[in-house]
Write a protein that holds these residues in place. Structure first.
Motif, PDB file in Angstrom:
ATOM      1  N   ARG A  10       0.833  -1.201   0.000  1.00 54.01           N
ATOM      2  CA  ARG A  10       0.000   0.000   0.000  1.00 54.01           C
ATOM      3  C   ARG A  10       0.876   1.262   0.000  1.00 54.01           C
ATOM      4  NH1 ARG A  10      -4.810   1.047   4.242  1.00 54.01           N
ATOM      5  NH2 ARG A  10      -5.378  -1.077   3.881  1.00 54.01           N
ATOM      6  N   GLY A  14       1.141   3.960  -2.888  1.00 56.35           N
ATOM      7  CA  GLY A  14       0.858   5.349  -2.535  1.00 56.35           C
ATOM      8  C   GLY A  14       1.959   6.280  -3.027  1.00 56.35           C
ATOM      9  N   ARG A  15       3.216   5.906  -2.772  1.00 58.62           N
ATOM     10  CA  ARG A  15       4.331   6.780  -3.201  1.00 58.62           C
ATOM     11  C   ARG A  15       4.358   6.925  -4.721  1.00 58.62           C
ATOM     12  NH1 ARG A  15       6.810   4.675   1.592  1.00 58.62           N
ATOM     13  NH2 ARG A  15       7.283   2.706   0.544  1.00 58.62           N
ATOM     14  N   TRP A  18       1.362   9.176  -5.721  1.00 53.91           N
ATOM     15  CA  TRP A  18       1.571  10.602  -5.422  1.00 53.91           C
ATOM     16  C   TRP A  18       2.595  11.198  -6.387  1.00 53.91           C
ATOM     17  CZ3 TRP A  18      -2.257  12.714  -3.306  1.00 53.91           C
ATOM     18  CH2 TRP A  18      -2.942  12.165  -2.206  1.00 53.91           C
ATOM     19  N   HIS A  22       1.396  14.412  -8.397  1.00 51.46           N
ATOM     20  CA  HIS A  22       2.048  15.720  -8.220  1.00 51.46           C
ATOM     21  C   HIS A  22       2.801  16.116  -9.493  1.00 51.46           C
ATOM     22  CE1 HIS A  22       1.041  16.367  -4.010  1.00 51.46           C
ATOM     23  NE2 HIS A  22       1.476  15.157  -3.707  1.00 51.46           N
ATOM     24  N   CYS A  56      -8.456   2.823   0.620  1.00 53.08           N
ATOM     25  CA  CYS A  56      -7.890   4.134   0.253  1.00 53.08           C
ATOM     26  C   CYS A  56      -8.830   4.863  -0.710  1.00 53.08           C
ATOM     27  CB  CYS A  56      -6.535   3.973  -0.424  1.00 53.08           C
ATOM     28  SG  CYS A  56      -5.373   2.919   0.454  1.00 53.08           S
ATOM     29  N   HIS A  59     -11.790   6.247   1.103  1.00 57.17           N
ATOM     30  CA  HIS A  59     -11.339   7.339   1.927  1.00 57.17           C
ATOM     31  C   HIS A  59     -11.094   8.586   1.049  1.00 57.17           C
ATOM     32  CE1 HIS A  59      -7.746   8.806   4.536  1.00 57.17           C
ATOM     33  NE2 HIS A  59      -8.825   9.492   4.780  1.00 57.17           N
ATOM     34  N   CYS A  82      -1.748  19.258  -3.137  1.00 56.17           N
ATOM     35  CA  CYS A  82      -1.052  19.339  -1.857  1.00 56.17           C
ATOM     36  C   CYS A  82      -2.055  19.258  -0.705  1.00 56.17           C
ATOM     37  CB  CYS A  82      -0.249  20.646  -1.772  1.00 56.17           C
ATOM     38  SG  CYS A  82       0.699  20.712  -0.248  1.00 56.17           S
ATOM     39  N   HIS A  85      -3.469  15.682  -0.388  1.00 60.70           N
ATOM     40  CA  HIS A  85      -2.415  14.802   0.128  1.00 60.70           C
ATOM     41  C   HIS A  85      -2.256  15.062   1.635  1.00 60.70           C
ATOM     42  CE1 HIS A  85       1.878  12.959  -0.754  1.00 60.70           C
ATOM     43  NE2 HIS A  85       1.312  12.413   0.294  1.00 60.70           N
ATOM     44  N   ASN A  86      -2.345  16.316   2.038  1.00 62.25           N
ATOM     45  CA  ASN A  86      -2.260  16.622   3.471  1.00 62.25           C
ATOM     46  C   ASN A  86      -3.433  16.031   4.254  1.00 62.25           C
ATOM     47  OD1 ASN A  86       0.196  17.816   4.038  1.00 62.25           O
ATOM     48  ND2 ASN A  86      -0.492  19.878   3.445  1.00 62.25           N
ATOM     49  N   VAL A  88      -4.850  13.222   3.562  1.00 64.61           N
ATOM     50  CA  VAL A  88      -4.491  11.804   3.737  1.00 64.61           C
ATOM     51  C   VAL A  88      -3.400  11.698   4.806  1.00 64.61           C
ATOM     52  CG1 VAL A  88      -3.557   9.734   2.607  1.00 64.61           C
ATOM     53  CG2 VAL A  88      -5.184  11.192   1.364  1.00 64.61           C
ATOM     54  N   ASN A  89      -2.394  12.571   4.724  1.00 65.21           N
ATOM     55  CA  ASN A  89      -1.315  12.557   5.727  1.00 65.21           C
ATOM     56  C   ASN A  89      -1.878  12.654   7.137  1.00 65.21           C
ATOM     57  OD1 ASN A  89       0.673  12.495   3.751  1.00 65.21           O
ATOM     58  ND2 ASN A  89       1.109  14.694   3.819  1.00 65.21           N
ATOM     59  N   LYS A  94       0.575  11.237   9.696  1.00 66.68           N
ATOM     60  CA  LYS A  94       1.845  11.708   9.132  1.00 66.68           C
ATOM     61  C   LYS A  94       1.902  13.231   9.242  1.00 66.68           C
ATOM     62  CE  LYS A  94       2.053   8.095   5.563  1.00 66.68           C
ATOM     63  NZ  LYS A  94       3.260   7.304   5.805  1.00 66.68           N
ATOM     64  N   PHE A  97       2.584  18.616   5.109  1.00 63.60           N
ATOM     65  CA  PHE A  97       3.610  19.110   4.192  1.00 63.60           C
ATOM     66  C   PHE A  97       3.321  20.595   3.957  1.00 63.60           C
ATOM     67  CE2 PHE A  97       5.242  19.937  -0.073  1.00 63.60           C
ATOM     68  CZ  PHE A  97       6.468  19.284  -0.084  1.00 63.60           C
ATOM     69  N   ARG A 105       9.571  20.516  -4.349  1.00 65.69           N
ATOM     70  CA  ARG A 105       9.560  19.051  -4.219  1.00 65.69           C
ATOM     71  C   ARG A 105       9.156  18.367  -5.534  1.00 65.69           C
ATOM     72  NH1 ARG A 105       9.783  14.516  -4.623  1.00 65.69           N
ATOM     73  NH2 ARG A 105       9.441  12.815  -3.151  1.00 65.69           N
ATOM     74  N   TRP A 106       8.190  18.994  -6.237  1.00 64.02           N
ATOM     75  CA  TRP A 106       7.662  18.376  -7.454  1.00 64.02           C
ATOM     76  C   TRP A 106       7.770  19.343  -8.612  1.00 64.02           C
ATOM     77  CZ3 TRP A 106       6.915  13.426  -6.515  1.00 64.02           C
ATOM     78  CH2 TRP A 106       6.537  13.023  -5.222  1.00 64.02           C
TER      79      TRP A 106
END
Ligand code: FAD
Length: 124
Positions: A10, A14-15, A18, A22, A56, A59, A82, A85-86, A88-89, A94, A97, A105-106
């Motif tokens: 998972r 996810g990585r 994302w 992004h 996921c 969600h 962003c 994603h936050n 979800v973080n 987590k 960001f 970053r992206w």
């Protein structure tokens, strides 16, 4: 090698996703055509149904329902990505960001590394 077991966690999914989302946002035009705007909205809608981790996806569907995507420009899509994603973080415990750092970053797809000079952006 873990990649040879045929199993994807998972977290790896996810990585990878994302990175895809992004990078897509970083490359999305500042003045998209109606078609591009609709395609981005539909892609996000489809993700809420077909993302290959059911929990996921459900969600994400809730998050997207509360925060409808803004696909009117690259900057707006980057900001939206962003923010979701936050969301979800936060739900996974987590750290948040800093969205001001999104463009550090992206960025657009780096094709030069492959000696490839064209075909990297939507315009090429
Ligand atoms: P990731 O969250 O995968 O982030 C990768 C990198 O992105 C980070 O290292 C950081 O550099 C950067 N980053 C982090 N936050 C942001 C941000 N807000 N904006 C820009 N860049 C950022 N996992 C579950 O267990 N349950 C779920 O319900 C779930 N839902 C998901 C829904 C979607 C649509 C996606 C794509 C993934 C989901 N995941 C879920 C996976 C989860 O979000 C992570 O990808 C996974 O836990 C691996 O986390 P990570 O800490 O390696 O970093």
């Amino acid at each position: 090698d873990k990649a040879d077991t045929g199993r994807t966690s998972r977290e790896d999914l996810g990585r990878a996703t994302w990175t895809f989302l992004h990078t897509l946002a970083a490359q999305f035009p500042e003045e998209p055509t109606r078609r591009q705007e609709r395609d981005a909205r539909e892609l996000i809608g489809i993700m809420t149904r077909l993302y290959p981790c059911g929990e996921c996806a459900r969600h994400f569907e809730e998050i997207v329902r509360k925060n409808p995507p803004d696909c009117t420009s690259g900057l707006e899509l980057q900001r939206w990505m962003c923010e979701v994603h936050n969301e979800v973080n936060t739900s996974l415990g987590k750290p948040m960001f800093d969205c001001a750092k999104t463009s550090q970053r992206w960025s657009r797809l780096d094709c030069d590394g492959d000696g490839e000079l064209t075909g990297c952006s939507l315009e090429d």
